[in-house]
Design a protein around this motif. Structure first.
Motif, PDB file in Angstrom:
ATOM      1  N   VAL A 101     -19.976  -1.163 -16.951  1.00  0.00           N
ATOM      2  CA  VAL A 101     -20.693  -1.770 -15.866  1.00  0.00           C
ATOM      3  C   VAL A 101     -22.433  -2.044 -16.490  1.00  0.00           C
ATOM      4  CG1 VAL A 101     -22.037  -0.899 -13.866  1.00  0.00           C
ATOM      5  CG2 VAL A 101     -19.730  -0.232 -14.125  1.00  0.00           C
ATOM      6  N   ILE A 102     -22.490  -1.238 -17.285  1.00  0.00           N
ATOM      7  CA  ILE A 102     -24.128  -1.484 -17.820  1.00  0.00           C
ATOM      8  C   ILE A 102     -23.906  -2.782 -18.680  1.00  0.00           C
ATOM      9  CG2 ILE A 102     -25.875  -0.572 -19.548  1.00  0.00           C
ATOM     10  CD1 ILE A 102     -25.165   2.060 -18.262  1.00  0.00           C
ATOM     11  N   TYR A 103     -22.859  -2.938 -19.543  1.00  0.00           N
ATOM     12  CA  TYR A 103     -22.719  -4.401 -20.488  1.00  0.00           C
ATOM     13  C   TYR A 103     -22.528  -5.285 -19.269  1.00  0.00           C
ATOM     14  CZ  TYR A 103     -21.568  -1.728 -24.767  1.00  0.00           C
ATOM     15  OH  TYR A 103     -21.744  -0.957 -25.756  1.00  0.00           O
ATOM     16  N   PHE A 104     -21.930  -5.097 -18.431  1.00  0.00           N
ATOM     17  CA  PHE A 104     -21.784  -6.299 -17.204  1.00  0.00           C
ATOM     18  C   PHE A 104     -23.068  -6.444 -16.879  1.00  0.00           C
ATOM     19  CE2 PHE A 104     -21.078  -7.352 -12.853  1.00  0.00           C
ATOM     20  CZ  PHE A 104     -20.619  -8.604 -13.001  1.00  0.00           C
ATOM     21  N   ASN A 105     -23.718  -5.476 -16.259  1.00  0.00           N
ATOM     22  CA  ASN A 105     -25.375  -5.832 -15.780  1.00  0.00           C
ATOM     23  C   ASN A 105     -26.188  -6.618 -17.020  1.00  0.00           C
ATOM     24  OD1 ASN A 105     -25.710  -2.785 -13.916  1.00  0.00           O
ATOM     25  ND2 ASN A 105     -24.645  -4.382 -13.402  1.00  0.00           N
ATOM     26  N   VAL A 106     -26.202  -6.336 -18.296  1.00  0.00           N
ATOM     27  CA  VAL A 106     -26.793  -6.942 -19.044  1.00  0.00           C
ATOM     28  C   VAL A 106     -26.546  -8.365 -19.298  1.00  0.00           C
ATOM     29  CG1 VAL A 106     -27.355  -6.898 -21.507  1.00  0.00           C
ATOM     30  CG2 VAL A 106     -27.296  -4.826 -20.455  1.00  0.00           C
ATOM     31  N   VAL A 107     -25.000  -8.693 -19.408  1.00  0.00           N
ATOM     32  CA  VAL A 107     -24.757 -10.010 -19.511  1.00  0.00           C
ATOM     33  C   VAL A 107     -24.996 -10.974 -18.336  1.00  0.00           C
ATOM     34  CG1 VAL A 107     -22.572 -11.240 -20.091  1.00  0.00           C
ATOM     35  CG2 VAL A 107     -22.689  -9.372 -21.217  1.00  0.00           C
ATOM     36  N   ARG A 108     -24.850 -10.299 -17.196  1.00  0.00           N
ATOM     37  CA  ARG A 108     -25.166 -11.181 -16.142  1.00  0.00           C
ATOM     38  C   ARG A 108     -26.569 -11.557 -15.952  1.00  0.00           C
ATOM     39  NH1 ARG A 108     -21.823 -11.629 -11.138  1.00  0.00           N
ATOM     40  NH2 ARG A 108     -20.161 -12.557 -12.253  1.00  0.00           N
ATOM     41  N   SER A 109     -27.253 -10.318 -16.433  1.00  0.00           N
ATOM     42  CA  SER A 109     -29.087 -10.851 -16.535  1.00  0.00           C
ATOM     43  C   SER A 109     -29.453 -11.838 -17.120  1.00  0.00           C
ATOM     44  CB  SER A 109     -29.586  -9.534 -16.766  1.00  0.00           C
ATOM     45  OG  SER A 109     -29.105  -8.168 -16.095  1.00  0.00           O
ATOM     46  N   ILE A 110     -28.716 -11.826 -18.614  1.00  0.00           N
ATOM     47  CA  ILE A 110     -28.994 -12.852 -19.680  1.00  0.00           C
ATOM     48  C   ILE A 110     -28.491 -14.189 -18.971  1.00  0.00           C
ATOM     49  CG2 ILE A 110     -28.403 -13.730 -21.966  1.00  0.00           C
ATOM     50  CD1 ILE A 110     -27.959 -10.676 -22.853  1.00  0.00           C
ATOM     51  N   LYS A 111     -27.457 -14.124 -18.624  1.00  0.00           N
ATOM     52  CA  LYS A 111     -26.913 -15.387 -17.824  1.00  0.00           C
ATOM     53  C   LYS A 111     -27.617 -15.940 -16.748  1.00  0.00           C
ATOM     54  CE  LYS A 111     -22.671 -17.276 -15.578  1.00  0.00           C
ATOM     55  NZ  LYS A 111     -21.122 -16.840 -15.408  1.00  0.00           N
ATOM     56  N   HIS A 112     -28.247 -15.047 -16.166  1.00  0.00           N
ATOM     57  CA  HIS A 112     -28.926 -15.494 -14.859  1.00  0.00           C
ATOM     58  C   HIS A 112     -30.347 -16.186 -15.419  1.00  0.00           C
ATOM     59  CE1 HIS A 112     -31.330 -15.576 -11.152  1.00  0.00           C
ATOM     60  NE2 HIS A 112     -31.927 -14.883 -11.485  1.00  0.00           N
ATOM     61  N   ILE A 113     -31.085 -15.367 -16.368  1.00  0.00           N
ATOM     62  CA  ILE A 113     -32.305 -15.932 -16.997  1.00  0.00           C
ATOM     63  C   ILE A 113     -31.860 -17.210 -17.734  1.00  0.00           C
ATOM     64  CG2 ILE A 113     -33.807 -15.796 -18.837  1.00  0.00           C
ATOM     65  CD1 ILE A 113     -33.497 -12.803 -18.776  1.00  0.00           C
ATOM     66  N   ASP A 153     -18.861 -12.473 -19.350  1.00  0.00           N
ATOM     67  CA  ASP A 153     -19.136 -12.136 -18.172  1.00  0.00           C
ATOM     68  C   ASP A 153     -17.946 -11.903 -17.179  1.00  0.00           C
ATOM     69  OD1 ASP A 153     -20.818 -12.277 -15.659  1.00  0.00           O
ATOM     70  OD2 ASP A 153     -19.943 -14.187 -15.536  1.00  0.00           O
ATOM     71  N   GLY A 154     -16.976 -13.318 -17.222  1.00  0.00           N
ATOM     72  CA  GLY A 154     -15.722 -13.208 -16.422  1.00  0.00           C
ATOM     73  C   GLY A 154     -14.997 -12.169 -16.750  1.00  0.00           C
ATOM     74  N   ALA A 155     -14.779 -11.800 -18.084  1.00  0.00           N
ATOM     75  CA  ALA A 155     -13.610 -10.832 -18.493  1.00  0.00           C
ATOM     76  C   ALA A 155     -14.306  -9.418 -18.094  1.00  0.00           C
ATOM     77  CB  ALA A 155     -13.432 -10.838 -20.015  1.00  0.00           C
ATOM     78  N   LEU A 156     -15.438  -9.219 -18.428  1.00  0.00           N
ATOM     79  CA  LEU A 156     -16.036  -7.959 -17.871  1.00  0.00           C
ATOM     80  C   LEU A 156     -15.851  -7.897 -16.380  1.00  0.00           C
ATOM     81  CD1 LEU A 156     -19.323  -7.624 -20.067  1.00  0.00           C
ATOM     82  CD2 LEU A 156     -17.278  -6.139 -20.201  1.00  0.00           C
ATOM     83  N   LEU A 160     -13.608  -4.791 -14.258  1.00  0.00           N
ATOM     84  CA  LEU A 160     -14.231  -3.701 -13.323  1.00  0.00           C
ATOM     85  C   LEU A 160     -13.406  -3.861 -12.020  1.00  0.00           C
ATOM     86  CD1 LEU A 160     -17.935  -4.270 -14.351  1.00  0.00           C
ATOM     87  CD2 LEU A 160     -16.594  -1.996 -14.504  1.00  0.00           C
ATOM     88  N   SER A 161     -13.240  -5.074 -11.574  1.00  0.00           N
ATOM     89  CA  SER A 161     -12.745  -5.306 -10.267  1.00  0.00           C
ATOM     90  C   SER A 161     -10.990  -5.286 -10.181  1.00  0.00           C
ATOM     91  CB  SER A 161     -13.180  -6.468  -9.721  1.00  0.00           C
ATOM     92  OG  SER A 161     -12.579  -7.653 -10.648  1.00  0.00           O
ATOM     93  N   GLY A 162     -10.817  -5.230 -11.553  1.00  0.00           N
ATOM     94  CA  GLY A 162      -9.089  -5.423 -11.394  1.00  0.00           C
ATOM     95  C   GLY A 162      -8.517  -6.895 -11.038  1.00  0.00           C
ATOM     96  N   GLY A 163      -9.579  -7.694 -11.073  1.00  0.00           N
ATOM     97  CA  GLY A 163      -9.203  -9.293 -10.815  1.00  0.00           C
ATOM     98  C   GLY A 163      -9.350  -9.317  -9.228  1.00  0.00           C
ATOM     99  N   VAL A 164      -9.691  -8.378  -8.404  1.00  0.00           N
ATOM    100  CA  VAL A 164      -9.877  -8.472  -6.989  1.00  0.00           C
ATOM    101  C   VAL A 164     -11.203  -9.240  -6.802  1.00  0.00           C
ATOM    102  CG1 VAL A 164      -9.978  -7.344  -4.714  1.00  0.00           C
ATOM    103  CG2 VAL A 164      -8.424  -6.584  -6.353  1.00  0.00           C
ATOM    104  N   THR A 165     -11.170 -10.244  -5.992  1.00  0.00           N
ATOM    105  CA  THR A 165     -12.627 -10.830  -5.509  1.00  0.00           C
ATOM    106  C   THR A 165     -12.781 -10.858  -4.015  1.00  0.00           C
ATOM    107  OG1 THR A 165     -11.336 -13.001  -5.584  1.00  0.00           O
ATOM    108  CG2 THR A 165     -12.510 -12.601  -7.547  1.00  0.00           C
ATOM    109  N   VAL A 166     -13.811 -10.823  -3.852  1.00  0.00           N
ATOM    110  CA  VAL A 166     -14.184 -10.648  -2.099  1.00  0.00           C
ATOM    111  C   VAL A 166     -14.805 -11.775  -1.959  1.00  0.00           C
ATOM    112  CG1 VAL A 166     -15.409  -9.074  -0.577  1.00  0.00           C
ATOM    113  CG2 VAL A 166     -14.168  -8.030  -2.603  1.00  0.00           C
TER     114      VAL A 166
END
Ligand SMILES: Nc1nc2c(ncn2[C@@H]2O[C@H](COP(=O)(O)OP(=O)(O)OP(=O)(O)O)[C@@H](O)[C@H]2O)c(=O)[nH]1
Ligand SMILES: [Mg+2]
Length: 418
Positions: A101-113, A153-156, A160-166
């Motif tokens: 989760v934390i790696y995902f949070n970091v990668v998403r943050s860098i992507k957002h910046i 980002d996508g693989a992480l 986590l979600s098991g491929g389930v999107t909401v």
């Protein structure tokens, strides 16, 4: 003289049930069989009643507590605090899975910046043309070097979600259902496995997840670049001008990037409390709490707070004993991810009003938990003004003087308590 009989001669009911004097042997056999069957049924009923009584007694020691509130209000974080207090070992078991989760949070943050920088208009910058070009070049280099990490980002998210999107619950957020920690490992290993019994087993598996290992290697190799990006004057300038808005967890993990990017990183408890992953549906957590010598089972229901998730709450209203409504008081300058036109305080007030007026919840104890006061304080210290954002007129009228108190009054007013 008649032989003594179980059929008392004084009791009229016994008298009525007395077998006739002329009873034949066959009739006697049938009667005895019927009496034995009646006795069996009666004992069965007694047993069922006993079990029901025990169940009731047990249920009396059960408390059903709902954690309600909008997305990002801090419900799951509060649940983690309960877990730390009453079942610390279980959090210990999950520790390694929070790394994903934390790696995902970091990668998403860098992507957002990087995405924000892409749409950055350099006319907004005060720098001279030459300095601006130099900064552009630095950012282009960082973007190129960080692109393999950002691509994870996508693989992480899938892990986590098991491929389930909401759909309809925000822009690309990752939602997890109850039991995601064990499932993340199953997904990594590509097979079903028994629930881990030992911390070590969980850590070992998690460390063996090739994706997590890859990301860990990339993070370690990129930590200087991430630090440079985070300290870059353009990024700092965009944050100061509020053109780049980072979530609280993004800032936290970027500040601690040297530790998080280390190859042997295991999340600390504070890291777990800061990690962000959206809840899908309703997740039940049971804690056995000793209250004045009496064992009470607390069933804590942590719900997904995004608008698209709220319909899943209703079946839990029926037999709830109490609600903790989590209201993020710092969110006055934020808008819903799932509906960017709606201010988060306005949405939270509306939701609180709905909860308070629901007939299903009229006998339920209600606790209003004003959360994120630390962030409210730092926003106010940085000169942000609540009046500029909150449109709910009732609440706005009250926002004078002490802001924390007036938001609190707004909540009470919405609930028609004052
Ligand atoms: N600074 C600060 N951050 C907090 C506080 N409470 C929660 N957070 C952070 O806010 C983020 C969102 O918290 P969650 O507990 O995941 O929110 P939630 O209400 O469960 O959200 P959903 O599951 O989407 O409904 C996390 O990164 C938390 O660390 C707080 O009091 N102060
Ligand atoms: Mg949650």
């Amino acid at each position: 003289m008649r032989t003594p009989s179980i059929y008392s001669q004084d009791d009229p009911l016994t008298e009525a049930l007395r077998p006739p004097e002329s009873e034949t042997e066959l009739q006697r056999q049938i009667r005895l069989e019927q009496e034995a069957e009646a006795k069996r049924i009666s004992e069965q009923i007694d047993e069922e009643l006993r079990l029901e009584r025990e169940d009731l007694k047990r249920k009396r020691g059960n408390v059903k507590l709902l954690l309600l509130g909008q997305a990002e209000s801090g419900k799951s974080t509060l649940q983690k605090q309960f877990q730390l207090m009453y079942r610390p070992h279980s959090l210990e078991q999950e520790r390694a899975s929070w790394r994903t989760v934390i790696y995902f949070n970091v990668v998403r943050s860098i992507k957002h910046i990087l995405t924000t920088l892409e749409s950055w208009d350099d006319s907004l910058d005060d720098n001279s043309a030459a300095t601006g070009r130099l900064l552009d070049l630095t950012i282009a280099g960082l973007r190129r070097r960080l692109s393999p990490l950002v691509a994870a980002d996508g693989a992480l998210a899938d892990r986590l979600s098991g491929g389930v999107t909401v759909s309809g619950s925000g822009k690309g957020g990752v939602f997890v259902r109850t039991g995601w920690q064990a499932r993340t490992i199953e997904n990594a290993l590509g097979r079903k496995r028994a629930r881990p019994t030992e911390d070590f087993e969980l850590k070992k598996d998690e460390l063996q997840d090739p994706l997590v290992q890859d990301v860990s290697r990339m993070l370690e190799a990129s930590k200087d670049d991430i630090r440079e990006l985070w300290a870059h004057p353009t990024v700092k300038g965009l944050i100061a001008r509020r053109r780049l808005k980072l979530d609280e967890w993004s800032e936290f993990f970027l500040r601690h990037i040297t530790r998080v990017a280390a190859s042997d990183y295991i999340p600390s408890t504070d890291d777990i409390l800061h990690a962000r992953i959206q809840t899908m549906g309703v997740a039940e957590h049971v804690f056995d709490v000793n209250i004045h010598g009496k064992a009470v089972s607390w069933h804590l229901f942590d719900v997904g707070g995004a608008r698209g998730q709220r319909h899943t709450w209703v079946p839990y209203f029926d037999d709830a004993n109490a609600i903790i409504f989590v209201a993020p008081v710092s969110a006055f300058d934020q808008y819903l991810e799932e509906d960017p036109r709606t201010n988060r305080i306005d949405d939270s007030l509306q939701l609180f009003t709905q909860i308070c007026s629901s007939p299903l919840l009229k006998n339920v104890h209600l606790v209003l938990f004003l959360n994120k006061t630390d962030l409210l304080r730092s926003k106010l210290d940085n000169g942000l003004r609540v009046q500029k954002y909150v449109v709910d007129t009732k609440a706005t009228q009250r926002i004078i003087g002490n802001v924390r108190d007036s938001i609190f009054r707004g909540y009470l007013q919405s609930a028609a308590l004052v």
